[in-house]
Enzyme design. Sequence first.
Site, PDB file in Angstrom:
ATOM      1  N   LYS A   1      -1.031  -3.602  -0.499  1.00 37.77           N
ATOM      2  CA  LYS A   1      -0.360  -2.475   0.181  1.00 37.77           C
ATOM      3  C   LYS A   1      -0.123  -2.860   1.646  1.00 37.77           C
ATOM      4  O   LYS A   1       0.132  -4.016   1.933  1.00 37.77           O
ATOM      5  CB  LYS A   1      -1.177  -1.182  -0.004  1.00 37.77           C
ATOM      6  CG  LYS A   1      -1.477  -0.932  -1.492  1.00 37.77           C
ATOM      7  CD  LYS A   1      -1.978   0.439  -1.793  1.00 37.77           C
ATOM      8  CE  LYS A   1      -2.209   0.571  -3.306  1.00 37.77           C
ATOM      9  NZ  LYS A   1      -2.637   1.903  -3.706  1.00 37.77           N
TER      10      LYS A   1
ATOM     11  N   SER B   1      -8.031   2.817  -8.845  1.00 39.15           N
ATOM     12  CA  SER B   1      -9.466   2.761  -8.525  1.00 39.15           C
ATOM     13  C   SER B   1     -10.258   1.796  -9.410  1.00 39.15           C
ATOM     14  O   SER B   1     -11.414   2.071  -9.730  1.00 39.15           O
ATOM     15  CB  SER B   1     -10.079   4.163  -8.567  1.00 39.15           C
ATOM     16  OG  SER B   1      -9.470   4.994  -7.589  1.00 39.15           O
TER      17      SER B   1
ATOM     18  N   ASN C   1      -2.799  -5.636  -5.225  1.00 42.75           N
ATOM     19  CA  ASN C   1      -1.780  -5.006  -4.386  1.00 42.75           C
ATOM     20  C   ASN C   1      -2.417  -4.698  -3.034  1.00 42.75           C
ATOM     21  O   ASN C   1      -3.187  -3.753  -2.905  1.00 42.75           O
ATOM     22  CB  ASN C   1      -1.285  -3.727  -5.074  1.00 42.75           C
ATOM     23  CG  ASN C   1      -0.228  -3.012  -4.253  1.00 42.75           C
ATOM     24  OD1 ASN C   1       0.179  -3.491  -3.192  1.00 42.75           O
ATOM     25  ND2 ASN C   1       0.221  -1.868  -4.736  1.00 42.75           N
TER      26      ASN C   1
ATOM     27  N   GLU D   1       3.436   4.963  -4.750  1.00 42.05           N
ATOM     28  CA  GLU D   1       3.656   5.264  -3.321  1.00 42.05           C
ATOM     29  C   GLU D   1       5.136   5.185  -2.958  1.00 42.05           C
ATOM     30  O   GLU D   1       5.612   5.915  -2.091  1.00 42.05           O
ATOM     31  CB  GLU D   1       2.785   4.335  -2.462  1.00 42.05           C
ATOM     32  CG  GLU D   1       1.325   4.771  -2.540  1.00 42.05           C
ATOM     33  CD  GLU D   1       0.318   3.645  -2.630  1.00 42.05           C
ATOM     34  OE1 GLU D   1       0.622   2.514  -2.219  1.00 42.05           O
ATOM     35  OE2 GLU D   1      -0.804   3.900  -3.141  1.00 42.05           O
TER      36      GLU D   1
ATOM     37  N   HIS E   1       6.291   1.596  -7.742  1.00 43.13           N
ATOM     38  CA  HIS E   1       4.914   1.992  -7.440  1.00 43.13           C
ATOM     39  C   HIS E   1       4.871   3.471  -7.054  1.00 43.13           C
ATOM     40  O   HIS E   1       5.791   3.990  -6.433  1.00 43.13           O
ATOM     41  CB  HIS E   1       4.345   1.127  -6.307  1.00 43.13           C
ATOM     42  CG  HIS E   1       2.874   1.330  -6.136  1.00 43.13           C
ATOM     43  ND1 HIS E   1       2.356   2.371  -5.396  1.00 43.13           N
ATOM     44  CD2 HIS E   1       1.814   0.663  -6.652  1.00 43.13           C
ATOM     45  CE1 HIS E   1       1.030   2.319  -5.458  1.00 43.13           C
ATOM     46  NE2 HIS E   1       0.676   1.294  -6.206  1.00 43.13           N
TER      47      HIS E   1
ATOM     48  N   GLU F   1      -0.262   3.357 -13.928  1.00 41.11           N
ATOM     49  CA  GLU F   1      -1.100   3.759 -12.803  1.00 41.11           C
ATOM     50  C   GLU F   1      -1.042   5.280 -12.650  1.00 41.11           C
ATOM     51  O   GLU F   1      -0.128   5.810 -11.993  1.00 41.11           O
ATOM     52  CB  GLU F   1      -0.614   3.108 -11.505  1.00 41.11           C
ATOM     53  CG  GLU F   1      -0.604   1.597 -11.533  1.00 41.11           C
ATOM     54  CD  GLU F   1      -0.699   1.024 -10.120  1.00 41.11           C
ATOM     55  OE1 GLU F   1      -1.746   0.435  -9.813  1.00 41.11           O
ATOM     56  OE2 GLU F   1       0.235   1.176  -9.337  1.00 41.11           O
TER      57      GLU F   1
ATOM     58  N   GLY G   1      -6.392   5.217  -5.410  1.00 38.89           N
ATOM     59  CA  GLY G   1      -7.024   5.391  -4.099  1.00 38.89           C
ATOM     60  C   GLY G   1      -7.978   6.563  -4.022  1.00 38.89           C
ATOM     61  O   GLY G   1      -8.381   6.971  -2.935  1.00 38.89           O
TER      62      GLY G   1
HETATM   63  P1  13P Z   1      -6.456   1.537  -5.830  1.00 36.92           P
HETATM   64  O1  13P Z   1      -7.049   0.406  -6.647  1.00 36.92           O
HETATM   65  O2  13P Z   1      -6.784   1.429  -4.369  1.00 36.92           O
HETATM   66  O3  13P Z   1      -6.739   2.862  -6.435  1.00 36.92           O
HETATM   67  O4  13P Z   1      -4.860   1.341  -5.898  1.00 36.92           O
HETATM   68  C1  13P Z   1      -4.268   1.164  -7.121  1.00 36.92           C
HETATM   69  C2  13P Z   1      -2.856   0.788  -6.923  1.00 36.92           C
HETATM   70  O5  13P Z   1      -2.058   1.579  -6.454  1.00 36.92           O
HETATM   71  C3  13P Z   1      -2.458  -0.577  -7.256  1.00 36.92           C
HETATM   72  O6  13P Z   1      -1.077  -0.726  -7.214  1.00 36.92           O
END
Ligand code: 13P
Length: 248
Positions: A13, A211, A11, A97, A95, A165, A171
């Site tokens: 982002k 992460s 991802n 976010e 997701h 997740e 993150g």
């Molecule tokens: P990180 O791997 O940066 O923690 O993000 C995970 C994520 O949100 C994947 O969709």
Amino acid sequence: MASRSFFVGGNWKMNGNKESLTELMGSLNTANLQEETEVVCAVPSIYLDFARSSLDPRIGVAAQNCYKVAKGAFTGEISPAMIKDCGAEWVVLGHSERRHVFGEGDELIGQKVAHALESGLGVIACIGETLAEREAGTTEEVVFAQTQVIAENVIDWGKVVLAYEPVWAIGTGETATPEQAQEVHEKLRAWLRANVSDDVADSLRIIYGGSVTAATCRELASQGDVDGFLVGGASLKPEFVDIVNARA
Ligand code: 13P
């Protein structure tokens, strides 16, 4: 028990530009990716076409979101039909976010899941508890409720991947331990067995995100109910290849 092929999504982002993504995709195209692993890159929507034409066809392309109808007066949104028109095969929905930065609720996410599947896209459906919810002991309750809404809207489980997740792991550099991930994945599979079917419980890929790095992926991948990963930050780095090959 049905064997589930390993699935690793990257991802990206809201990261990258044409120059950096050309480099990233070039390195993925020539990397030694384990053939049995399904690899999908979730790219910013403006780069869907570019990514689909630049990435080797063995690597899937996903949008990171879509709207719940095919077209209309919805400024700024994209539809599953448009995602398909760009040649992409998947969409990430729900997701963390989208839920927490943009305020998307379960009902809207469910409607999006239904429409994306009706349109023929594969759906990477995301769920996960916040730190406060985990600390309050409500992890199960939260992820079951999120999964319930997704399940109510699924017409074809063969086109769904469920991504667990935990919000506190996204993150933050704080990966869930293999035991923490396995515990939730196992419970989700039991929930699917009780509420959907044995077949779906056995065949649905439940992937972990939060992460994940080259350093943490192997032990996570060795857990019986962890069928892959959804990778954020590390998907923009060379170590993504190691994560794809975590089961190799
Ligand atoms: P990180 O791997 O940066 O923690 O993000 C995970 C994520 O949100 C994947 O969709």
